[in-house]
Design a protein around this motif. Sequence first.
Motif, PDB file in Angstrom:
ATOM      1  N   SER A  63       0.823  -1.136   0.110  1.00 32.42           N
ATOM      2  CA  SER A  63      -0.062   0.113  -0.096  1.00 32.42           C
ATOM      3  C   SER A  63       0.866   1.316  -0.142  1.00 32.42           C
ATOM      4  CB  SER A  63      -0.919   0.210   1.005  1.00 32.42           C
ATOM      5  OG  SER A  63      -1.908  -1.102   1.094  1.00 32.42           O
ATOM      6  N   ALA A  72      -5.512   1.728  -2.732  1.00 29.05           N
ATOM      7  CA  ALA A  72      -4.416   1.494  -1.714  1.00 29.05           C
ATOM      8  C   ALA A  72      -4.886   1.785  -0.580  1.00 29.05           C
ATOM      9  CB  ALA A  72      -3.305   2.491  -2.086  1.00 29.05           C
ATOM     10  N   ALA A  75      -4.785  -1.112   2.359  1.00 31.55           N
ATOM     11  CA  ALA A  75      -4.257  -0.742   3.694  1.00 31.55           C
ATOM     12  C   ALA A  75      -5.276  -0.997   5.048  1.00 31.55           C
ATOM     13  CB  ALA A  75      -3.570   0.604   3.772  1.00 31.55           C
TER      14      ALA A  75
END
Length: 83
Positions: free
Chosen positions: A16, A59, A63
């Motif tokens: 990420s 991303a 995460a």
Amino acid sequence: MEANVRKMTALYMFVSGIAILLMMVLGLLMLLAQGKMIPLGQDTFYEMMTAHGTFMVGAAAFAASAVMWYFCASTSVYRFRFL
């Protein structure tokens, strides 16, 4: 088992982080194009903007899923059998 959970969470966070850093570079290129410091056509600019937004959201979700998976795996009474 706790070590495996930490390793997978670290891997998710690393991937990420790399994606976010790459999208920061793409955002910087878009800012430079807006300031007419680098030549960039409108079609290329909007393609970059679409990719930037999509990857930033992806991303962040990636995460967030890593953090959620870590907390679920570390606090759950039922431990994942595949680790």
